[in-house]
Design a protein around this motif. Sequence first.
Motif, PDB file in Angstrom:
ATOM      1  N   ASP A  67       0.855  -1.322   0.010  1.00 54.69           N
ATOM      2  CA  ASP A  67      -0.178   0.003  -0.056  1.00 54.69           C
ATOM      3  C   ASP A  67       0.785   1.144   0.038  1.00 54.69           C
ATOM      4  N   SER A  68       2.050   1.186   0.771  1.00 57.64           N
ATOM      5  CA  SER A  68       2.635   2.301   0.632  1.00 57.64           C
ATOM      6  C   SER A  68       3.383   2.657  -0.655  1.00 57.64           C
ATOM      7  N   ILE A  69       3.625   1.788  -1.437  1.00 59.84           N
ATOM      8  CA  ILE A  69       3.910   1.843  -2.991  1.00 59.84           C
ATOM      9  C   ILE A  69       3.005   2.592  -3.670  1.00 59.84           C
ATOM     10  N   ILE A  70       1.695   2.387  -3.439  1.00 63.51           N
ATOM     11  CA  ILE A  70       0.788   3.235  -4.189  1.00 63.51           C
ATOM     12  C   ILE A  70       0.771   4.601  -3.412  1.00 63.51           C
ATOM     13  N   ASP A  71       1.036   4.924  -2.363  1.00 62.63           N
ATOM     14  CA  ASP A  71       0.957   6.050  -1.660  1.00 62.63           C
ATOM     15  C   ASP A  71       2.417   6.761  -2.250  1.00 62.63           C
ATOM     16  N   GLU A  72       3.262   6.290  -2.467  1.00 59.26           N
ATOM     17  CA  GLU A  72       4.514   6.890  -3.142  1.00 59.26           C
ATOM     18  C   GLU A  72       3.959   7.237  -4.559  1.00 59.26           C
ATOM     19  N   ILE A  73       3.491   6.481  -5.305  1.00 57.50           N
ATOM     20  CA  ILE A  73       2.864   7.131  -6.700  1.00 57.50           C
ATOM     21  C   ILE A  73       2.232   8.287  -6.323  1.00 57.50           C
ATOM     22  N   TYR A  74       1.149   8.158  -5.642  1.00 58.67           N
ATOM     23  CA  TYR A  74       0.285   9.271  -5.188  1.00 58.67           C
ATOM     24  C   TYR A  74       1.177  10.704  -4.749  1.00 58.67           C
ATOM     25  N   GLU A  90      -8.228  11.791  -7.339  1.00 57.36           N
ATOM     26  CA  GLU A  90      -8.604  10.847  -6.150  1.00 57.36           C
ATOM     27  C   GLU A  90      -9.329   9.794  -6.560  1.00 57.36           C
ATOM     28  N   SER A  91     -10.352   9.970  -7.344  1.00 58.87           N
ATOM     29  CA  SER A  91     -10.928   8.784  -7.780  1.00 58.87           C
ATOM     30  C   SER A  91      -9.807   7.815  -8.391  1.00 58.87           C
ATOM     31  N   LEU A  92      -8.956   8.035  -9.290  1.00 57.26           N
ATOM     32  CA  LEU A  92      -8.115   7.061  -9.655  1.00 57.26           C
ATOM     33  C   LEU A  92      -7.323   6.338  -8.698  1.00 57.26           C
ATOM     34  N   PHE A  93      -7.116   6.895  -7.797  1.00 53.67           N
ATOM     35  CA  PHE A  93      -6.157   6.151  -6.642  1.00 53.67           C
ATOM     36  C   PHE A  93      -7.110   5.415  -5.873  1.00 53.67           C
ATOM     37  N   GLU A  94      -8.487   5.770  -5.789  1.00 48.51           N
ATOM     38  CA  GLU A  94      -9.273   5.025  -5.021  1.00 48.51           C
ATOM     39  C   GLU A  94      -9.582   3.589  -5.854  1.00 48.51           C
ATOM     40  N   ARG A  95      -9.696   3.782  -7.286  1.00 48.70           N
ATOM     41  CA  ARG A  95      -9.829   2.753  -8.218  1.00 48.70           C
ATOM     42  C   ARG A  95      -8.653   1.664  -7.887  1.00 48.70           C
ATOM     43  N   ILE A  96      -7.514   2.111  -7.803  1.00 48.61           N
ATOM     44  CA  ILE A  96      -6.408   1.406  -7.753  1.00 48.61           C
ATOM     45  C   ILE A  96      -6.416   0.641  -6.350  1.00 48.61           C
ATOM     46  N   GLU A 116      -6.490  -3.735 -16.419  1.00 47.14           N
ATOM     47  CA  GLU A 116      -7.148  -2.393 -15.936  1.00 47.14           C
ATOM     48  C   GLU A 116      -6.304  -1.586 -14.768  1.00 47.14           C
ATOM     49  N   PHE A 117      -5.730  -2.398 -13.902  1.00 49.72           N
ATOM     50  CA  PHE A 117      -4.900  -1.893 -12.823  1.00 49.72           C
ATOM     51  C   PHE A 117      -3.692  -0.970 -13.420  1.00 49.72           C
ATOM     52  N   LEU A 118      -3.087  -1.776 -14.367  1.00 49.23           N
ATOM     53  CA  LEU A 118      -1.816  -1.303 -14.984  1.00 49.23           C
ATOM     54  C   LEU A 118      -2.382  -0.022 -15.772  1.00 49.23           C
ATOM     55  N   SER A 119      -3.169   0.108 -16.261  1.00 50.15           N
ATOM     56  CA  SER A 119      -3.676   1.329 -17.057  1.00 50.15           C
ATOM     57  C   SER A 119      -3.764   2.490 -16.166  1.00 50.15           C
TER      58      SER A 119
ATOM     59  N   ILE C 105     -17.215  -4.025  -7.203  1.00 49.38           N
ATOM     60  CA  ILE C 105     -16.083  -3.197  -7.654  1.00 49.38           C
ATOM     61  C   ILE C 105     -15.677  -3.378  -9.233  1.00 49.38           C
ATOM     62  N   LEU C 106     -15.940  -4.686  -9.551  1.00 48.23           N
ATOM     63  CA  LEU C 106     -15.461  -4.925 -11.017  1.00 48.23           C
ATOM     64  C   LEU C 106     -16.452  -4.500 -11.873  1.00 48.23           C
ATOM     65  N   ASN C 107     -17.983  -4.602 -11.483  1.00 51.43           N
ATOM     66  CA  ASN C 107     -18.894  -4.276 -12.091  1.00 51.43           C
ATOM     67  C   ASN C 107     -19.252  -5.238 -13.154  1.00 51.43           C
ATOM     68  N   LYS C 108     -18.737  -6.500 -12.628  1.00 52.68           N
ATOM     69  CA  LYS C 108     -19.253  -7.393 -13.653  1.00 52.68           C
ATOM     70  C   LYS C 108     -18.866  -8.959 -13.134  1.00 52.68           C
ATOM     71  N   VAL C 109     -19.574  -9.943 -13.442  1.00 50.24           N
ATOM     72  CA  VAL C 109     -19.044 -11.272 -12.887  1.00 50.24           C
ATOM     73  C   VAL C 109     -18.305 -12.317 -13.396  1.00 50.24           C
ATOM     74  N   PRO C 110     -17.022 -12.166 -13.266  1.00 51.18           N
ATOM     75  CA  PRO C 110     -15.966 -13.142 -14.045  1.00 51.18           C
ATOM     76  C   PRO C 110     -16.478 -14.376 -13.731  1.00 51.18           C
ATOM     77  N   PRO C 111     -16.419 -15.538 -14.661  1.00 50.49           N
ATOM     78  CA  PRO C 111     -16.697 -17.054 -14.692  1.00 50.49           C
ATOM     79  C   PRO C 111     -16.286 -17.765 -13.363  1.00 50.49           C
ATOM     80  N   PHE C 112     -14.899 -17.492 -13.194  1.00 51.07           N
ATOM     81  CA  PHE C 112     -14.571 -18.128 -11.810  1.00 51.07           C
ATOM     82  C   PHE C 112     -15.155 -17.741 -10.772  1.00 51.07           C
ATOM     83  N   LEU C 113     -15.328 -16.475 -10.449  1.00 51.57           N
ATOM     84  CA  LEU C 113     -16.046 -16.096  -9.224  1.00 51.57           C
ATOM     85  C   LEU C 113     -17.534 -16.656  -9.057  1.00 51.57           C
ATOM     86  N   LYS C 114     -18.070 -16.671 -10.205  1.00 46.60           N
ATOM     87  CA  LYS C 114     -19.529 -17.298 -10.068  1.00 46.60           C
ATOM     88  C   LYS C 114     -19.345 -18.645  -9.440  1.00 46.60           C
TER      89      LYS C 114
END
Lengths: 460, 460, 460, 460
Positions: A67-74, A90-96, A116-119, C105-114
């Motif tokens: 989590d501290s890595i995320i903080d660092e990026i922030y 803030e919402s971008l980091f929230e999503r991370i 999605e995470f890396l994007s 959070i993901l806003n979808k249902v991945p097959p493995f999770l189901k």
Amino acid sequence: MEKRFLVLKFGGSNFKDFECYSEVKRKIGEVEEVFKDKHLVIVVSAAFGTTDKLLHALYNFRDQKVDSIIDEIYEFHLQVLNNRTDGYFESLFERIRELLTVVRILNKVPPFLKDEFLSHGEQINAYTLLKFIEDEDSRFELKDAGEWIITDGKFGNSTVLLEKTKEKIQSEINRWNGVHSIVPGFYGRSVEGDVTLLGRGGSDYTATTLGYSLDAEAVFLFKDVNGFLSCDPKVAESPYIVKSMSYDEADELSYFGAKVLQYNSIEPLRKSSIPLYVCSFDGVFDLNRCTRISDDKHVTESCVKSISYTDDVAVVQFKGRNLGRVPGVLGEISSKIAHGGVNIKFVITSQTSINLIVSKSALSDVLRIAETIRLDDIDEISYKIDKALIALVGHGMLDKHGIAAKVFSVLADNGINVEMISAGSNEVSFYLIIDRKDLEVSLRAIHRSLFENRVFSNIG
Amino acid sequence: MEKRFLVLKFGGSNFKDFECYSEVKRKIGEVEEVFKDKHLVIVVSAAFGTTDKLLHALYNFRDQKVDSIIDEIYEFHLQVLNNRTDGYFESLFERIRELLTVVRILNKVPPFLKDEFLSHGEQINAYTLLKFIEDEDSRFELKDAGEWIITDGKFGNSTVLLEKTKEKIQSEINRWNGVHSIVPGFYGRSVEGDVTLLGRGGSDYTATTLGYSLDAEAVFLFKDVNGFLSCDPKVAESPYIVKSMSYDEADELSYFGAKVLQYNSIEPLRKSSIPLYVCSFDGVFDLNRCTRISDDKHVTESCVKSISYTDDVAVVQFKGRNLGRVPGVLGEISSKIAHGGVNIKFVITSQTSINLIVSKSALSDVLRIAETIRLDDIDEISYKIDKALIALVGHGMLDKHGIAAKVFSVLADNGINVEMISAGSNEVSFYLIIDRKDLEVSLRAIHRSLFENRVFSNIG
Amino acid sequence: MEKRFLVLKFGGSNFKDFECYSEVKRKIGEVEEVFKDKHLVIVVSAAFGTTDKLLHALYNFRDQKVDSIIDEIYEFHLQVLNNRTDGYFESLFERIRELLTVVRILNKVPPFLKDEFLSHGEQINAYTLLKFIEDEDSRFELKDAGEWIITDGKFGNSTVLLEKTKEKIQSEINRWNGVHSIVPGFYGRSVEGDVTLLGRGGSDYTATTLGYSLDAEAVFLFKDVNGFLSCDPKVAESPYIVKSMSYDEADELSYFGAKVLQYNSIEPLRKSSIPLYVCSFDGVFDLNRCTRISDDKHVTESCVKSISYTDDVAVVQFKGRNLGRVPGVLGEISSKIAHGGVNIKFVITSQTSINLIVSKSALSDVLRIAETIRLDDIDEISYKIDKALIALVGHGMLDKHGIAAKVFSVLADNGINVEMISAGSNEVSFYLIIDRKDLEVSLRAIHRSLFENRVFSNIG
Amino acid sequence: MEKRFLVLKFGGSNFKDFECYSEVKRKIGEVEEVFKDKHLVIVVSAAFGTTDKLLHALYNFRDQKVDSIIDEIYEFHLQVLNNRTDGYFESLFERIRELLTVVRILNKVPPFLKDEFLSHGEQINAYTLLKFIEDEDSRFELKDAGEWIITDGKFGNSTVLLEKTKEKIQSEINRWNGVHSIVPGFYGRSVEGDVTLLGRGGSDYTATTLGYSLDAEAVFLFKDVNGFLSCDPKVAESPYIVKSMSYDEADELSYFGAKVLQYNSIEPLRKSSIPLYVCSFDGVFDLNRCTRISDDKHVTESCVKSISYTDDVAVVQFKGRNLGRVPGVLGEISSKIAHGGVNIKFVITSQTSINLIVSKSALSDVLRIAETIRLDDIDEISYKIDKALIALVGHGMLDKHGIAAKVFSVLADNGINVEMISAGSNEVSFYLIIDRKDLEVSLRAIHRSLFENRVFSNIG
């Protein structure tokens, strides 16, 4: 029709610290100065190191310390923004953090989530740049790559559906006119709605995709290197900047080893003959100090534009006295191996053997598949992994200029065995397979012999 | 176990006139002198020009004048026999005339008939030689190749079923022991009982097949050339005799252009490591003046043993930016083309193109098949026919000896463009594709550069 | 070797309310009474309606109200447990809620999770039953199916890797000896570690898999029906209980329509000839009131054991005058369709047409694939979807007993057209395709004609 | 457009002796009387027994006595011609003798020669008929089938290239107008110029081919049977003449067993809806006593028009519990078998087995191929050869008429087991597989039950 757009792409190394953002801003200004009245489209990679940090955090999710890595990026981005945060930032980091929660619950990293995470590295940096450079009457605007770039949905390494993307962009071209757009690179969205990455170095691909879709006048990639070099500076003593290259040459280079350009990047520009400039970020913006990639297939004195290499090669050999004479053996082997999802880099055949050159990671697959090929005409299957591939790239190499002679002379003088040679398949490439242990010596020797006496702008 | 058999093969040019038969007889005597206590097996081609005459007669059957061609052949052999005809001799010509009657009735030449018809050139000559050399207590005996050599039944160009043939011969080995056998070359008989030819130059193949089947000590091919030469004397100024070669080298040479040896001939000997001597018919029999082909893979100073070539090449190129990356394109193309019965000489590939090198006669087939390949990834299909292939053959060529450098230097010095290069698929071959118009100059130049300063027995 | 294990499986309808749990406990007691000294393995489905509720919650995750559905499930089980919750019980619901969080959070249902999500229905119920029946010195023990049952990893509908599973269980057989085990049904775990479901009705499959792996004496499935019936009671007036069936018969029935048994369930038992009893949950446990499925292939008076049906059929017809005569058309069609992942229920062919009977859901796929089949010999492709399939199952049907005559008479008497007939492919099945609108009348009429005069234990 | 042509075909049994030729002449006159102003096209088989005689002579060529067989044929036709020979007549026999000479020289019968040889039976008879019926102002004219009918070149059993043939004929339609043509049946000529036969009974095919190509009003086949019968009179007691049939019904019948019509004959007529009349040669020409084959798909009282059968069936069964569920097994099996050149009559499948019904002669091929199918899902391969196939043919059989019930009742009453049933693939066929030993009883019983009470014109 007049071309109204220019695409500029800034890589991660252009965003190393606070100063960098100013320089990017200045660079944009310089370009604007040279090309007046154009709408700029700025494609942005994640800030230096961000992608690696995100990746580290993702795969070490069990460790709460990430989590501290995320903080660092922030902190890094917040600092660039002079501590002015806002809801979107803030919402971008929230999503991370939410996505990290998900992997913790699931106790694994599903592929779609990784993309999605890396994007977010790019998303955060693009927004940061926007905030950094916008002033009161700013004409800069953020565009979500996920809204505009449509991919084939392959996670981690997807291909852009070029025509669909162009159609989408052209159908709302008004939203691109009259403003400068800032677009996060590296990702798009599949028809099914998933964020998918465009592969390592994918921001180049984002830039050329936008170049094609907006029918841009040119695309500029700003790198911390001076365009394409005649050889890897880690190996060759003083490589030169290649001033101009054809699409074919750049394509060949991007396939084998050259890290400068993502391998998919040329395609969109070739389709509509848009020139690509690979420019050094350092110094004042000067077209003459960029490598220009275009339709122009000129032949230089050395013919060879650049020397590339990789040691990620395995050579699998099928021997059989009649291989060349029995129709169908090559077909059967290559079909089966392709069916197994393995990409064959190239093939060298004679009447008595078939050699497949593949990536090392594919070797075990190839050998497994090879065992299932029950062909009477195959006497023996063997393989070698301690090899390296050298690719010489340039138009005219096989013409009467004696390039091949020079290369083989210098290799012989250095006591180096060449294992395989394949040249002439297309007009720009010449491949050598040699022992990996001879790689550095070979590269240095070849580079010296081809480039040493030339009067050229040394980058040193 | 002691090896009791020697196989000698005399080609058509050894039977040009009456004198020749005496010389063949003398040559047989010389060999017998050197290798005492061996049973000789003499394989005989048709007399000089006979096969061509028969072919001409067959395809001009509507013209009654062709009967005089048969008469001509008859007269030639009768003269050799000092006008002593007999029933068997007459029956062979009777059969030729019957078959001509058949094609006249049918008004066409069925393939099976052509094979039987042409085999008479060898049958007649073998019988003529038998009669010529036999004296009162002669140990010479005629053996019909159709009784002993079993083929796969493909008319015009069949392959020997080696194991079946050996089994047949070994099961009646007593009939071969204690005598010298004279065997007509060029043909065998299928399991179904049809006479089938072994392809142009097939008497070599007959000889090595018998060598294998009889477990001979050696096979000697008497040619009107001095064994294998370092290059075609029509092209290179003063080629050398190659003293020794490996099976691999000879195999490569027989595939591409070298007329010395039929391409199937090596296989039977390689299987049991029987040496093959290619000897000049002229002069006294001397093993040192023959090319010895064996397991021995020695590397000579020039590495290259011989330079071969052919202009029977067509290059078909498939271009597509993603060919190398899309698994399966190579498989699909080569499978389809093989399915169409076309033999691919070799393949040169890169990430953006696939080049098939085929015989010119196969070009139209390949193009027709290519059209049926509906692959999205192929952008363009083109071909070239004004090319020639040069094959350098020899162990060690790609080693540190600088051979490749010499070759490319001399080509560049002569202003010759090389179109394609493929080397290293096996250990002995190096292929170049160049413009056909440059062929002679190239051959001469390469030969000079590789062989000029060597101290060698010049054949001039 | 003495067989020590009995497997009992209780379905969802056996867990409708608090009373049910007492009855399950009593039933277990009854079985224990009959089979003394056996170790019982109790496989448990989710409580009645739970799976549907979970599914509903999962796919309506955006609606926060679905949380109350989870609460409902919680309340139900808690009540059974007399409000005695504990850490493990809570943790199961905690996990359900976490997974809901993830999909939000993901806003979808991945097959493995189901798959993991739905498996909680069984996990909760198995734990609930354990707690319900265990007393001070209880020998009951919970076993996690995910630890023991190894699947091929196909989400939603995976196949058990039987040998791997048996090996795993046998390697730790001591943990199964000496106790009664309670095992949640419906799921296993792939080699990669993912929870995967065994398909609708998969608890049957869990039970027979454990039967095989433990080399059980027998497997008992307790249903709210009296074993296999001679026909669906919704359709036929008064169906009989089938007393005994062969594995083949049960297999056929489970494929087409009969809801009694999951289609994969027979296989594990057939492999080691373990009998399967399908028993009514109601009434006292009595082997004579169960359907016994075993190796025994006896022929009954009516030959037909049971009549099954489905209206999930689409008939795709390929017409072409020469289909039967041109080798390869059937192969090409069926290969392409299989390659497209479509399962063909069966095929009816003649010289002029090929008819594929597939599931309705596969129709669009088949038609799409059919269009890609460019065969000259196909004149026309058409399809029908308003059809139904009736399967008569039983050994001896095509023998001299006149069963077919009875069936066709009664259909003709009722004015019903039969579209297609296929019989005799295996020894137990007879398929009819009729109009869907005629389905009920047909079933009732066939059932009456085959079973009406028989002296049998009516289930009414 | 008015239709100007009628095609009449006379089979070999219409040319048994001198009297027959008069009757054929009379029959032609009768047809001319009924259909005034039409151009007749008379297709002629070889005289009775001639084809068999020629075949015998050909395959016993080593025996010089077979020359007398040719003499016999010569004498027969010469007698019909009242001993008036001429150059053309003699030339036909001259050719026969030449071809016999060829096979004697070659000592074998090449396939192409056999086709040309046998075609002389028809050529001679057509010329004989022409000479027999022509008088001073005769409008009859001989046409060589080899000039007009173009085939695919498959020796022994070729297919007509219908469109090419029609094009050829229409391009020179003037040569057909205004005359009555006499055309030898049974053969055509390939594009390469070879005479090729149309398979046994091929004169029917010649007639319908000409019907199509000339756009005839109708085609008449004169047989020594009264059109199609309801069953083989050798088996059923008193079969009826079928008055009318659809193309589909006739097609089905010609495939399985019915000797009345060559299996290719329907196709040309179906394409342009030209009716085909199969008429008895005996008695006065009466359309009402012919079987009319046309587009008309009427349903008769019994639905079944005719019962056909064959005992040339082998049933190969592939068993495997998952065959139906594993996509691709059927495709793999049927593709491989088709690739091996085997025609599959039909297929019966279930979820657990695949049954191929093939010709007995193909059984060994199928089993050999089956062995090469390494499919995990096949547990067992078995076959049966003591079976027979009964085909009931007629529209409406599966409708509400109770035909199936009647058939199965009567089989059950006779204690006959039915092995397999397949019905409904097309609209006209119903196949049963039974034990061969039960074949006659079954046919007789089925025929009796379907046709006995009908008021029909008995042929007895």
